[in-house]
Design a protein around this motif. Structure first.
Motif, short mmCIF file in Angstrom:
data_model
loop_
_atom_site.label_atom_id
_atom_site.label_comp_id
_atom_site.label_asym_id
_atom_site.label_seq_id
_atom_site.Cartn_x
_atom_site.Cartn_y
_atom_site.Cartn_z
N ALA A 22 0.83 -1.20 0.00
CA ALA A 22 0.00 0.00 0.00
C ALA A 22 0.87 1.26 0.00
CB ALA A 22 -0.93 0.00 1.22
N ALA A 23 1.98 1.22 0.73
CA ALA A 23 2.88 2.37 0.74
C ALA A 23 3.47 2.61 -0.65
CB ALA A 23 3.99 2.16 1.77
N LEU A 24 3.80 1.53 -1.37
CA LEU A 24 4.32 1.68 -2.73
C LEU A 24 3.25 2.22 -3.67
CD1 LEU A 24 6.37 -1.64 -3.07
CD2 LEU A 24 7.26 0.67 -2.68
N LEU A 25 2.02 1.74 -3.52
CA LEU A 25 0.94 2.22 -4.39
C LEU A 25 0.54 3.65 -4.07
CD1 LEU A 25 -1.40 -0.93 -4.50
CD2 LEU A 25 0.21 -0.14 -6.24
N TRP B 106 -5.56 -12.86 -0.05
CA TRP B 106 -6.07 -11.78 0.79
C TRP B 106 -5.15 -10.58 0.94
CZ3 TRP B 106 -10.99 -11.53 2.29
CH2 TRP B 106 -11.75 -12.70 2.24
N THR B 107 -3.89 -10.70 0.53
CA THR B 107 -2.98 -9.56 0.70
C THR B 107 -3.44 -8.36 -0.12
OG1 THR B 107 -1.11 -11.04 1.16
CG2 THR B 107 -0.60 -8.79 0.46
N GLY B 108 -3.86 -8.60 -1.35
CA GLY B 108 -4.30 -7.50 -2.20
C GLY B 108 -5.54 -6.80 -1.65
N TYR B 109 -6.46 -7.57 -1.11
CA TYR B 109 -7.68 -6.99 -0.53
C TYR B 109 -7.33 -6.06 0.64
CZ TYR B 109 -12.12 -6.84 2.01
OH TYR B 109 -13.24 -6.42 2.68
N LEU C 179 -4.43 1.26 1.65
CA LEU C 179 -4.22 2.34 0.70
C LEU C 179 -5.26 3.45 0.89
CD1 LEU C 179 -2.75 3.54 -1.74
CD2 LEU C 179 -4.26 2.17 -3.21
N ALA C 180 -6.51 3.06 1.09
CA ALA C 180 -7.55 4.06 1.33
C ALA C 180 -7.28 4.85 2.61
CB ALA C 180 -8.91 3.37 1.41
N ALA C 181 -6.79 4.15 3.64
CA ALA C 181 -6.46 4.85 4.89
C ALA C 181 -5.26 5.77 4.71
CB ALA C 181 -6.18 3.82 5.99
N MET C 182 -4.28 5.35 3.93
CA MET C 182 -3.11 6.21 3.69
C MET C 182 -3.48 7.47 2.93
SD MET C 182 -0.08 3.48 2.74
CE MET C 182 0.46 2.26 3.92
N ALA D 201 -5.79 2.56 13.71
CA ALA D 201 -7.16 2.03 13.75
C ALA D 201 -7.41 1.05 12.61
CB ALA D 201 -8.16 3.18 13.70
N THR D 202 -6.87 1.36 11.42
CA THR D 202 -7.04 0.47 10.28
C THR D 202 -6.32 -0.84 10.50
OG1 THR D 202 -7.16 2.42 8.86
CG2 THR D 202 -6.83 0.29 7.78
N ILE D 203 -5.12 -0.78 11.08
CA ILE D 203 -4.37 -2.00 11.36
C ILE D 203 -5.16 -2.90 12.31
CG2 ILE D 203 -2.29 -2.91 12.48
CD1 ILE D 203 -0.80 -0.47 11.41
N ILE D 204 -5.75 -2.31 13.34
CA ILE D 204 -6.53 -3.10 14.30
C ILE D 204 -7.74 -3.72 13.61
CG2 ILE D 204 -7.95 -2.94 16.39
CD1 ILE D 204 -6.04 -0.78 17.36
N PHE D 205 -8.39 -2.96 12.72
CA PHE D 205 -9.54 -3.50 11.98
C PHE D 205 -9.14 -4.68 11.11
CE2 PHE D 205 -11.70 -3.48 7.84
CZ PHE D 205 -12.98 -3.82 8.24
#
Length: 315
Positions: free
Chosen positions: A99-102, A175-178, A184-187, A219-223
């Motif tokens: 996600a950081a790369l994208l 599931w990694t891509g999902y 990515l949305a959170a970033m 928060a996203t990581i916890i979710f």
């Protein structure tokens, strides 16, 4: 005057009831396809219920005692947690990194974002069949590549840990891509002013990632961890289709809790009562882990609030 009053009363009633009417379809659907099967499973778990004979006598907690006393239950529980840990931890780390790369200034962003989601839309059965051939003990592509660098073939279907790694690879592939798109949305929701301030302070990209991006993703990581936990403990498709028999290996090396449940209900025993007991035990485990994650979330949130308040007061 009476007509106006009645209209006003109707308007007030509409304001009070409308929110409940809007959310009622969810609760009705949940009651039909969620709550009722859950309660009915609890009813089945306390009866001697056979697949062919149907409902039998009330046995109380006997099914739970019988299941907990079986050796395969402990093995299935251990396999489930092993596959879950081997898949969820690398999956979250890889999803954040991708996600950081994208999130960087890449060309053809839409192409790469759709590309990481492609494995998620592939049927689980197809993924399992492909990976079972890739990880074949003798003629698999993975062992063939290992042989070229002088490593002996690994028994991905005979060795317990190796089979868990192979199945975890399948889960990560799907599931990694999902999870990447969620991160990515959170970033993209992180205020860019924070990055500009970090650049002014002389922070490198690596420091920006650890000091700005990761804290804002908490928060996203916890979710993602919670959803991965729930999904990982209910894994069925990948281990079920990992070999042609679908039994979890000759010695049940990769049999999970859901596969054990299936074997009890539709296998040789055909005991719906014991299968329902396993379902409720698994449900209890998921609830306990979910509560631990919830309490952890509350603690993190309450610990961050005073710092935000103090920072605001200084400003």
């Amino acid at each position: 005057m009476s007509s106006t009053t009645a209209r006003q009363r109707l308007s007030r009633l509409d304001v009070r009831l409308s929110p409940y009417l809007y959310i009622s379809p969810f609760f009705i659907l949940f009651a039909v396809v969620g709550l009722y099967p859950l309660l009915y499973t609890a009813f089945v778990s306390v009866h001697d219920w056979h697949l062919i004979g149907g409902q039998g006598d009330f046995v109380g907690l006997k099914n739970y005692v019988d299941v907990l006393g079986q050796q395969r239950f402990g093995r299935a529980l251990g396999n489930t947690f092993s596959i879950f840990l081997l898949s969820s931890v690398p999956q979250v780390i890889a999803a954040i990194a991708i996600a950081a790369l994208l999130d960087a200034n890449l060309r053809a962003k839409t192409f790469w974002r759709m590309g990481v989601l492609l494995p998620y839309v592939v049927a689980p059965v197809a993924v399992s069949l492909i990976f079972s051939k890739l990880f074949a003990d003798q003629s698999g592509l993975v062992n063939t590549l290992l042989a070229t660098i002088g490593i002996d073939p690994i028994g991905f279907h005979s060795d317990r840990l190796a089979s868990h790694l192979a199945i975890a690879t399948m889960v990560n592939f799907r599931w990694t891509g999902y999870n990447t798109l969620i991160f990515l949305a959170a970033m993209q929701a992180v205020p860019r002013d924070l990055y500009e301030a970090a650049i002014v302070d002389g922070a490198s990209r690596w420091r920006q990632f650890w000091s700005v991006t990761v804290p804002m993703l908490r928060a996203t990581i916890i979710f993602v961890v919670i959803t991965s936990t729930i999904g990982g403990l209910q894994i069925f498709d990948e281990p079920r289709m990992y070999d042609t028999l679908g039994l979890g290996g000759s010695d049940r090396q990769w049999m999970t809790m859901t596969m054990y449940l299936y074997e009890l209900g539709w296998g040789a025993q055909k005991s719906f009562g014991r299968a329902a007991a396993v379902a409720w035990i698994l449900f209890g485990i998921i609830i306990v882990i979910g509560m631990v994650n919830f309490l952890l979330t509350q603690r993190i949130a309450s610990g961050d609030a005073p710092r935000r308040v103090r920072k605001g007061a200084r400003a």
